[in-house]
Write a protein that holds these residues in place. Sequence first.
Motif, PDB file in Angstrom:
ATOM      1  N   ASP A   1       0.824  -1.299   0.000  1.00  0.00           N
ATOM      2  CA  ASP A   1      -0.025  -0.022   0.062  1.00  0.00           C
ATOM      3  C   ASP A   1       0.962   1.283   0.019  1.00  0.00           C
ATOM      4  O   ASP A   1       0.394   2.175  -0.679  1.00  0.00           O
ATOM      5  CB  ASP A   1      -1.007   0.065   1.254  1.00  0.00           C
TER       6      ASP A   1
ATOM      7  N   ARG B   1       2.329   1.561  -3.367  1.00  0.00           N
ATOM      8  CA  ARG B   1       1.015   1.992  -4.392  1.00  0.00           C
ATOM      9  C   ARG B   1       0.992   3.488  -4.500  1.00  0.00           C
ATOM     10  O   ARG B   1       0.890   4.064  -5.417  1.00  0.00           O
ATOM     11  CB  ARG B   1       0.046   1.198  -3.975  1.00  0.00           C
ATOM     12  N   LYS B   2       1.097   3.953  -3.091  1.00  0.00           N
ATOM     13  CA  LYS B   2       0.719   5.626  -3.131  1.00  0.00           C
ATOM     14  C   LYS B   2       1.897   6.361  -3.841  1.00  0.00           C
ATOM     15  O   LYS B   2       1.690   7.368  -4.596  1.00  0.00           O
ATOM     16  CB  LYS B   2       0.834   6.016  -1.781  1.00  0.00           C
TER      17      LYS B   2
ATOM     18  N   THR C   1       3.625   4.867  -6.276  1.00  0.00           N
ATOM     19  CA  THR C   1       3.418   4.726  -7.672  1.00  0.00           C
ATOM     20  C   THR C   1       2.309   5.727  -8.353  1.00  0.00           C
ATOM     21  O   THR C   1       2.524   5.990  -9.464  1.00  0.00           O
ATOM     22  CB  THR C   1       3.229   3.210  -7.771  1.00  0.00           C
ATOM     23  N   ARG C   2       1.354   5.702  -7.657  1.00  0.00           N
ATOM     24  CA  ARG C   2       0.334   6.552  -7.923  1.00  0.00           C
ATOM     25  C   ARG C   2       0.876   8.198  -8.164  1.00  0.00           C
ATOM     26  O   ARG C   2       0.450   9.000  -9.056  1.00  0.00           O
ATOM     27  CB  ARG C   2      -0.938   6.689  -7.028  1.00  0.00           C
ATOM     28  N   LEU C   3       1.560   8.603  -7.063  1.00  0.00           N
ATOM     29  CA  LEU C   3       1.967  10.125  -7.069  1.00  0.00           C
ATOM     30  C   LEU C   3       3.045  10.176  -8.226  1.00  0.00           C
ATOM     31  O   LEU C   3       2.828  10.939  -9.141  1.00  0.00           O
ATOM     32  CB  LEU C   3       2.824  10.337  -5.876  1.00  0.00           C
TER      33      LEU C   3
ATOM     34  N   LYS D   1       3.018   8.330 -11.164  1.00  0.00           N
ATOM     35  CA  LYS D   1       1.942   8.643 -12.321  1.00  0.00           C
ATOM     36  C   LYS D   1       1.560   9.764 -12.637  1.00  0.00           C
ATOM     37  O   LYS D   1       1.500  10.092 -13.723  1.00  0.00           O
ATOM     38  CB  LYS D   1       0.998   7.223 -12.298  1.00  0.00           C
ATOM     39  N   ALA D   2       0.909  10.449 -11.534  1.00  0.00           N
ATOM     40  CA  ALA D   2       0.353  11.664 -11.833  1.00  0.00           C
ATOM     41  C   ALA D   2       1.421  12.588 -12.059  1.00  0.00           C
ATOM     42  O   ALA D   2       1.212  13.790 -12.945  1.00  0.00           O
ATOM     43  CB  ALA D   2      -0.235  11.955 -10.435  1.00  0.00           C
TER      44      ALA D   2
ATOM     45  N   TYR E   1      -1.781   5.860 -20.006  1.00  0.00           N
ATOM     46  CA  TYR E   1      -1.545   5.794 -18.701  1.00  0.00           C
ATOM     47  C   TYR E   1      -1.274   4.527 -18.069  1.00  0.00           C
ATOM     48  O   TYR E   1      -0.644   4.064 -17.154  1.00  0.00           O
ATOM     49  CB  TYR E   1      -3.056   6.075 -18.282  1.00  0.00           C
ATOM     50  N   SER E   2      -1.698   3.388 -18.919  1.00  0.00           N
ATOM     51  CA  SER E   2      -1.392   1.851 -18.456  1.00  0.00           C
ATOM     52  C   SER E   2       0.219   1.514 -18.653  1.00  0.00           C
ATOM     53  O   SER E   2       0.737   0.695 -18.047  1.00  0.00           O
ATOM     54  CB  SER E   2      -2.176   0.809 -19.209  1.00  0.00           C
TER      55      SER E   2
END
Length: 108
Positions: A35, A38-39, A41-43, A45-46, A105-106
């Motif tokens: 988790d 994952r945060k 990774t999301r940051l 990606k953004a 995005y993917s």
Amino acid sequence: MMETNDKLIRDFFGEHKQEIADNGFSRRVMHRLPDRQRKLTRLWKACVATILLVLFFVFGGLQGLIGTLRDIFVSMVQHGATNFDPRTLIIVVVVLGFLGIHKAYSMI
């Protein structure tokens, strides 16, 4: 039969229960769970998506896209697409745009 076996197993483990010292193991495991990564990774990606969007506009991606769509429309009219509905082109552009954004995005 199954109930008897279940009761025997419960009784056996109840009598032979052992406490094992944790020594901070649970805390270390919780900090390494996906988790947290994952945060990050999301940051990431953004941030990359924002940079790509800015570069798209800085290098004239929107003008290129509009020019390409105009050329397609002119080519269709010149080659006899007399019963052409502009809404069809809009739907195609929206669907292809969505698929392109989803694919980009993917890949991040």
